[in-house]
Design an enzyme around this catalytic site. Structure first.
Site, PDB file in Angstrom:
ATOM      1  N   GLU A  42       2.062   2.738  -0.460  1.00 18.71           N
ATOM      2  CA  GLU A  42       2.906   1.553  -0.483  1.00 18.71           C
ATOM      3  C   GLU A  42       3.570   1.530  -1.856  1.00 18.71           C
ATOM      4  O   GLU A  42       2.887   1.633  -2.876  1.00 18.71           O
ATOM      5  CB  GLU A  42       2.057   0.292  -0.295  1.00 18.71           C
ATOM      6  N   ARG A 267     -13.171   6.599  -0.701  1.00 17.64           N
ATOM      7  CA  ARG A 267     -12.207   6.608  -1.780  1.00 17.64           C
ATOM      8  C   ARG A 267     -12.871   7.057  -3.077  1.00 17.64           C
ATOM      9  O   ARG A 267     -14.085   7.035  -3.205  1.00 17.64           O
ATOM     10  CB  ARG A 267     -11.552   5.242  -1.944  1.00 17.64           C
ATOM     11  N   LYS A 277      -4.313  -0.969  -7.691  1.00 23.97           N
ATOM     12  CA  LYS A 277      -2.958  -1.155  -8.229  1.00 23.97           C
ATOM     13  C   LYS A 277      -2.769  -2.589  -8.720  1.00 23.97           C
ATOM     14  O   LYS A 277      -2.046  -2.820  -9.684  1.00 23.97           O
ATOM     15  CB  LYS A 277      -1.927  -0.818  -7.154  1.00 23.97           C
TER      16      LYS A 277
HETATM   17  P1  ATP Z   1      -5.045   0.324  -4.239  1.00 23.72           P
HETATM   18  O1  ATP Z   1      -6.302  -0.143  -3.593  1.00 23.72           O
HETATM   19  O2  ATP Z   1      -5.221   1.072  -5.491  1.00 23.72           O
HETATM   20  O3  ATP Z   1      -4.013  -0.739  -4.360  1.00 23.72           O
HETATM   21  P2  ATP Z   1      -3.953   1.248  -1.807  1.00 23.72           P
HETATM   22  O4  ATP Z   1      -4.903   1.836  -0.856  1.00 23.72           O
HETATM   23  O5  ATP Z   1      -3.456  -0.099  -1.529  1.00 23.72           O
HETATM   24  O6  ATP Z   1      -4.508   1.424  -3.269  1.00 23.72           O
HETATM   25  P3  ATP Z   1      -1.767   2.800  -0.920  1.00 23.72           P
HETATM   26  O7  ATP Z   1      -0.452   2.954  -1.549  1.00 23.72           O
HETATM   27  O8  ATP Z   1      -1.835   2.049   0.353  1.00 23.72           O
HETATM   28  O9  ATP Z   1      -2.697   2.148  -1.998  1.00 23.72           O
HETATM   29  O10 ATP Z   1      -2.485   4.195  -0.798  1.00 23.72           O
HETATM   30  C1  ATP Z   1      -1.889   5.343  -0.260  1.00 23.72           C
HETATM   31  C2  ATP Z   1      -2.949   6.264   0.220  1.00 23.72           C
HETATM   32  O11 ATP Z   1      -3.838   6.604  -0.834  1.00 23.72           O
HETATM   33  C3  ATP Z   1      -3.779   5.601   1.293  1.00 23.72           C
HETATM   34  O12 ATP Z   1      -3.960   6.536   2.345  1.00 23.72           O
HETATM   35  C4  ATP Z   1      -5.069   5.284   0.617  1.00 23.72           C
HETATM   36  O13 ATP Z   1      -6.137   5.322   1.513  1.00 23.72           O
HETATM   37  C5  ATP Z   1      -5.160   6.369  -0.457  1.00 23.72           C
HETATM   38  N1  ATP Z   1      -5.950   5.897  -1.587  1.00 23.72           N
HETATM   39  C6  ATP Z   1      -5.746   4.793  -2.328  1.00 23.72           C
HETATM   40  N2  ATP Z   1      -6.696   4.655  -3.266  1.00 23.72           N
HETATM   41  C7  ATP Z   1      -7.535   5.704  -3.132  1.00 23.72           C
HETATM   42  C8  ATP Z   1      -8.722   6.140  -3.796  1.00 23.72           C
HETATM   43  N3  ATP Z   1      -9.257   5.454  -4.811  1.00 23.72           N
HETATM   44  N4  ATP Z   1      -9.305   7.284  -3.390  1.00 23.72           N
HETATM   45  C9  ATP Z   1      -8.785   7.986  -2.373  1.00 23.72           C
HETATM   46  N5  ATP Z   1      -7.679   7.643  -1.699  1.00 23.72           N
HETATM   47  C10 ATP Z   1      -7.050   6.507  -2.063  1.00 23.72           C
HETATM   48 MG    MG Z   2      -2.753  -0.151   0.719  1.00 18.74          MG
END
Ligand code: ATP
Ligand code: MG
Length: 569
Positions: A42, A267, A277
């Site tokens: 995102e 994760r 984020k």
């Molecule tokens: P955050 O929790 O940091 O805001 P998010 O999951 O909302 O992260 P996205 O932009 O939706 O961020 O993530 C894109 C991809 O990266 C998704 O498939 C998510 O599952 C993966 N991802 C995000 N954080 C991690 C992590 N700590 N370890 C592994 N994969 C991750």
């Molecule tokens: Mg997300």
């Protein structure tokens, strides 16, 4: 490609449960031999090292199995998303060494399709317009032990639902006044199945679609459609989405469209850092760090600026592997991967962080000799370079002690040491300022020891690095420590938040440093080993001859030490 280096790791990706699923699917021909993954960020912030794990997994699997991986922006939330983030994400994925070729997609490109599919569900009696407020919707949802209650609007006629949904799209209703919900089961044991919201009304400008839309799809509704439209085979996401999978499946089954398989993995969490984020944005907004690419940030851009190489991050992702259980990885392991790579690849140079002037009294005035120095003992092909030696030098303040304790073998009055690649010198006297601080050393050198060895075989106990005072370049150096003082920054007393654990000493600026003249040719982000001091990288903002180096890592490998002590037990 800006920085797609050779993978220096001798590690190949270990098989894991996801790769095993891919292998099994290839064997049973489940997807007609196709492997098609996606990385779906995102664009609401910069990517962090957790995203790198997901990127390496998705792009890695595609590469290993002759498949494809899409870069797809999941841009369904206009209030938090920006073009700046889109640009940074593209740069970071590329820098990590991956290529989406012509497969750059945006969820917002499918808004029309999603709307058509929603109408299809309304017509099938599988979705309805609901007038409950957000708060009422929560109340009606029930609890873990109590089933939810049906919304009073659940049994609207299909005609009324179609009319209201069309008018929602046209912008006839204010934000938050209505939603479109899936008609699943308000008594379902899984909360996500209790008539989840598919669309909300939001009069907000989107960074790509502008004001075309005032209804926006929710993640669960949108994501499966995005995967389906793109023909994804394995839709890989993190564990929090495990109990969203029934809904992912329900939507695609109701629509009767192509249906990828969702697979969840744990994760990445790292000690001494936060990886959300939202929290990283807070640090940036509150000015607690110097932007998203502050070298202390766990962002890809921060790590790039810190001097981490893409190869070392990829290698780290390989070593930690993929599994189903949440755990926290020691930051020292990441640094270990960085050191391993930099040790093989970074040229050695001499630099002085805290200079102490040395005058060689018996060295001819005005004479300059070019000493041969080895560029990288790990890589003979890197060759040698010339380093100027002269009568006035700088050494490190901490390499001299006027009254040395027992185990201090470096320079002291009357003692002889080796200057690397140059001569043996002996300290004959010291000069102090009015406060009694030693500000200058007088030494003599032995011309017979040129290159660093004594023909009579006499030994010295220390070899010091040095630079020629007149030839060296002034520079600033930033030293770093963890951004947080606690392994788990979220471990705070009641009422406080993670910011309470910020390390006040995470950055130290040294303003009066010196580097050997070869570094005049250093390019921004160029990585070096400063002999005996650690790995450093020229800051991206260094220009017009004004040098700033960031310390990437010290030379002490705490991870290797931990491993060693564990092997002993
Ligand atoms: P955050 O929790 O940091 O805001 P998010 O999951 O909302 O992260 P996205 O932009 O939706 O961020 O993530 C894109 C991809 O990266 C998704 O498939 C998510 O599952 C993966 N991802 C995000 N954080 C991690 C992590 N700590 N370890 C592994 N994969 C991750
Ligand atoms: Mg997300």
């Amino acid at each position: 490609m800006p920085d797609n280096e050779q993978d220096n790791s001798n590690q190949t990706a270990k098989s894991d449960f996801i790769r095993q699923i891919v292998v099994d699917d290839l064997n049973t021909n489940k997807w007609n031999g196709r492997v098609h993954t996606r990385f779906p960020p995102e664009p609401n912030g910069y990517l962090h090292i957790g995203h790198a794990k997901s990127i390496c997994l998705n792009f890695g699997i595609a590469a290993e199995f002759g498949g494809k991986c899409n870069l797809r922006f999941d841009d369904t939330n206009p209030e938090k998303e920006e073009q700046e983030y889109v640009n940074s994400i593209e740069e970071d994925v590329r820098w990590l060494g991956w290529d989406w070729e012509d497969r750059l997609f945006f969820a917002s490109d499918y808004f029309e399709k999603m709307y058509e599919y929603a109408v299809q569900l309304v017509k099938a009696g599988r979705a309805y317009v609901c007038d409950l407020t957000a708060e009422q919707t929560r109340e009606y949802r029930g609890t873990l032990s109590m089933p939810g209650k049906d919304s009073p609007w659940r049994n609207r006629s299909i005609e009324e639902n179609l009319d209201l949904f069309t008018r929602m799209r046209k912008g006839e209703f204010p934000d938050g006044s209505r939603t479109l919900r899936a008609k699943v089961d308000m008594a379902h044991p899984n909360f996500n199945m209790r008539d989840p919201v598919m669309y909300r009304i939001l009069h907000a400008s989107h960074h790509r679609t502008g004001d075309n839309w005032c209804i926006y799809p929710m993640y669960d509704w949108a994501h499966g459609i995005e995967d389906s439209v793109e023909g994804i085979t394995h839709s890989i996401c993190t564990l929090e989405f495990e109990n969203h999978r029934p809904l992912y499946d329900w939507f695609l089954d109701q629509l009767g469209v192509y249906h990828p398989q969702q697979i969840e993995f744990a994760r990445l969490n790292l000690t001494y850092t936060v990886m959300s984020k939202r929290k990283l944005l807070k640090l940036v907004q509150d000015g607690l760090v110097d932007g998203w690419d502050d070298p202390r940030m766990p962002t890809i851009s921060g790590m790039r600026r810190r001097g981490y190489s893409p190869a070392s991050i990829r290698n780290f992702c390989k070593i930690i592997g993929i599994n189903k259980f949440n755990s926290t990885i020691d930051f020292a392991l990441l640094e270990h991967c960085v050191r391993e790579d930099l040790n093989k690849t970074s040229p050695r140079v001499m630099a002085i962080l805290r200079p102490l002037k040395v005058i060689i009294d018996n060295y001819p005035d005005g004479q300059v000799e070019q000493m041969d120095a080895v560029n990288n003992p790990e890589d003979p092909s890197a060759g040698t370079r010339k380093v100027p030696f002269s009568k006035e030098l700088y050494i490190e303040q901490e390499d001299f002690m006027e009254v040395p304790p027992k185990k201090f073998f470096r320079l002291a009055p009357g003692r002889e040491v080796r200057l690397r690649y140059a001569y043996f010198i002996t300290c004959t006297s010291v000069v102090k300022d009015s406060s009694g601080k030693v500000v200058e050393l007088h030494c003599t050198y032995d011309p017979a020891t040129r290159g660093g060895d004594a023909p009579d075989g006499r030994k010295v106990k220390a070899t010091l690095h040095w630079v020629s005072a007149a030839h060296s370049l002034p520079t600033q150096v930033r030293l770093y420590d963890h951004l947080f003082t606690k392994e788990n920054p979220d471990d705070v007393p009641e009422g406080a938040d993670f910011k309470a654990n910020l390390n006040p000493n995470s950055q130290q600026l040294l303003t009066d440093c010196r580097v050997e003249p070869t570094l005049a040719k250093a390019s921004p982000l160029g990585r070096y080993q400063f002999e005996r001091l650690g790995y450093f990288c020229l800051d991206a903002d260094s220009r017009d001859g004004k040098l700033v180096f960031n310390r990437t890592a010290s030379l002490v490998d705490t991870w290797a030490k931990i491993q060693k002590s564990q092997n002993k037990d």
